[in-house]
Design an enzyme around this catalytic site. Structure first.
Site, PDB file in Angstrom:
ATOM      1  N   ASP A   1      -1.244 -53.991 -15.492  1.00  0.00           N
ATOM      2  CA  ASP A   1      -1.257 -53.707 -16.925  1.00  0.00           C
ATOM      3  C   ASP A   1      -2.328 -52.682 -17.287  1.00  0.00           C
ATOM      4  O   ASP A   1      -3.160 -52.310 -16.464  1.00  0.00           O
ATOM      5  CB  ASP A   1      -1.465 -55.009 -17.718  1.00  0.00           C
TER       6      ASP A   1
ATOM      7  N   ASN B   1      -4.968 -68.919 -21.995  1.00  0.00           N
ATOM      8  CA  ASN B   1      -3.744 -69.495 -22.564  1.00  0.00           C
ATOM      9  C   ASN B   1      -2.585 -69.447 -21.558  1.00  0.00           C
ATOM     10  O   ASN B   1      -1.438 -69.645 -21.921  1.00  0.00           O
ATOM     11  CB  ASN B   1      -3.368 -68.746 -23.843  1.00  0.00           C
TER      12      ASN B   1
ATOM     13  N   HIS C   1      -1.722 -66.732 -19.740  1.00  0.00           N
ATOM     14  CA  HIS C   1      -1.036 -65.435 -19.601  1.00  0.00           C
ATOM     15  C   HIS C   1      -1.276 -64.829 -18.218  1.00  0.00           C
ATOM     16  O   HIS C   1      -2.289 -65.094 -17.574  1.00  0.00           O
ATOM     17  CB  HIS C   1      -1.389 -64.463 -20.734  1.00  0.00           C
TER      18      HIS C   1
ATOM     19  N   GLU D   1       1.891 -62.639 -22.733  1.00  0.00           N
ATOM     20  CA  GLU D   1       1.319 -63.675 -23.581  1.00  0.00           C
ATOM     21  C   GLU D   1       2.336 -64.795 -23.828  1.00  0.00           C
ATOM     22  O   GLU D   1       3.548 -64.592 -23.659  1.00  0.00           O
ATOM     23  CB  GLU D   1       0.915 -63.048 -24.928  1.00  0.00           C
TER      24      GLU D   1
HETATM   25  C1  GLP Z   1      -6.903 -60.060 -19.021  1.00  0.00           C
HETATM   26  C2  GLP Z   1      -5.949 -59.389 -18.006  1.00  0.00           C
HETATM   27  C3  GLP Z   1      -5.375 -60.379 -17.041  1.00  0.00           C
HETATM   28  C4  GLP Z   1      -6.473 -61.277 -16.541  1.00  0.00           C
HETATM   29  C5  GLP Z   1      -6.976 -62.139 -17.666  1.00  0.00           C
HETATM   30  C6  GLP Z   1      -8.151 -63.023 -17.282  1.00  0.00           C
HETATM   31  O1  GLP Z   1      -6.435 -60.119 -20.318  1.00  0.00           O
HETATM   32  N1  GLP Z   1      -4.895 -58.630 -18.592  1.00  0.00           N
HETATM   33  O2  GLP Z   1      -4.734 -59.680 -15.984  1.00  0.00           O
HETATM   34  O3  GLP Z   1      -5.999 -62.111 -15.529  1.00  0.00           O
HETATM   35  O4  GLP Z   1      -7.297 -61.386 -18.802  1.00  0.00           O
HETATM   36  O5  GLP Z   1      -9.340 -62.302 -17.234  1.00  0.00           O
HETATM   37  P1  GLP Z   1     -10.653 -62.810 -16.561  1.00  0.00           P
HETATM   38  O6  GLP Z   1     -10.429 -62.745 -15.092  1.00  0.00           O
HETATM   39  O7  GLP Z   1     -11.726 -61.860 -17.008  1.00  0.00           O
HETATM   40  O8  GLP Z   1     -10.878 -64.201 -17.029  1.00  0.00           O
END
Ligand code: GLP
Length: 241
Positions: A67, A136, A138, A143
């Site tokens: 992404d 959540n 995702h 989402e």
């Molecule tokens: C972001 C990314 C995800 C990631 C998630 C968790 O929004 N788009 O790919 O897995 O959040 O992030 P973190 O690893 O910083 O908790």
């Protein structure tokens, strides 16, 4: 589904890097699906160390990232392009044109999503897709929703995600409101999925994704239908299971 419970972030990062290294050795000209966020940083450090020790070769690989924020140019230090170069690409021998991300600077959402989906398809999808998980549930930026979006698409970020990600920006107002993300179908076409979770704030997501019903309200729950998923989660992330 193979669930590996580890002690902490460091052990999660070592175990994850070992699994990725195995895939790279088995598919030296394969496609690696990569993720951003704080979760995979330690994994990338371990991979960089393996490369420096002469144990890993990235020169034949292609990469596809999950992404990118819509509206952030590559050179913005919060873009996922910037993150990947800083944490992995610039420190290993991946070829210059071998890495791919959605182009956040393309304002034409439809065109960009079609371009990226076709690109991932033309590469034959990922041999291994690395994933973090949102609080959540995702994955990528898929989402919680009423349906699983299949292909790469443009999403509006939820307040939960904006709140979680604002720590990286000067203020909440600076967090982009939209992103381009691989769809659930794009992710599910990976031959192997490796999903990582560390910390208490992921405990709800781990419990509901891997020990509850499969529902688009918890996007990662779809992985229960994938035939080769490895979950590496630490004690805190497993604390509600
Ligand atoms: C972001 C990314 C995800 C990631 C998630 C968790 O929004 N788009 O790919 O897995 O959040 O992030 P973190 O690893 O910083 O908790």
């Amino acid at each position: 589904m193979n669930i590996i419970k580890v002690k902490n972030y460091e052990e999660m990062s070592r175990v994850a890097a070992d699994i990725i290294a195995e895939t790279i050795k088995a598919h030296p000209t394969g496609v690696l699906g990569l993720a951003t966020g704080s979760t995979p940083i330690g994994t990338y450090q371990n991979l960089v160390n393996m490369y420096r020790d002469g144990k890993l070769d990235f020169s034949g690989l292609r990469t596809v990232n999950l992404d990118e924020y819509r509206g952030l140019p590559r050179e913005n230090d919060q873009s996922y392009y910037y993150f990947m170069h800083k944490n992995l690409f610039d420190s290993v021998n991946l070829k210059k044109d071998a890495s791919n991300l959605p182009d956040g600077s393309n304002p034409d959402a439809d065109a960009e999503c079609v371009r990226y989906e076709k690109l991932v398809e033309s590469l034959g999808y990922a041999d291994l897709q690395l994933l973090g998980i949102g609080r959540n549930g995702h994955i990528g930026f898929n989402e919680p929703a009423d349906v699983f979006e299949v292909n790469t698409h443009c999403v509006k970020l939820t307040q939960s995600t904006i709140d979680a990600n604002k720590r990286f920006f000067a203020s909440e107002a600076d967090v982009p409101r939209e992103a381009y993300t691989m769809g659930i179908g794009t992710i599910m076409k990976a031959r192997k999925v490796l999903i990582l979770a560390s910390g208490k704030d992921k405990a709800w997501a781990v419990k509901n994704s891997f020990f509850g019903p499969v529902t688009p309200n918890v996007p990662a729950s779809i992985l229960q239908f994938h035939q080769d998923v490895v979950v590496v989660a630490d004690e805190d992330a497993m604390s509600e299971v």
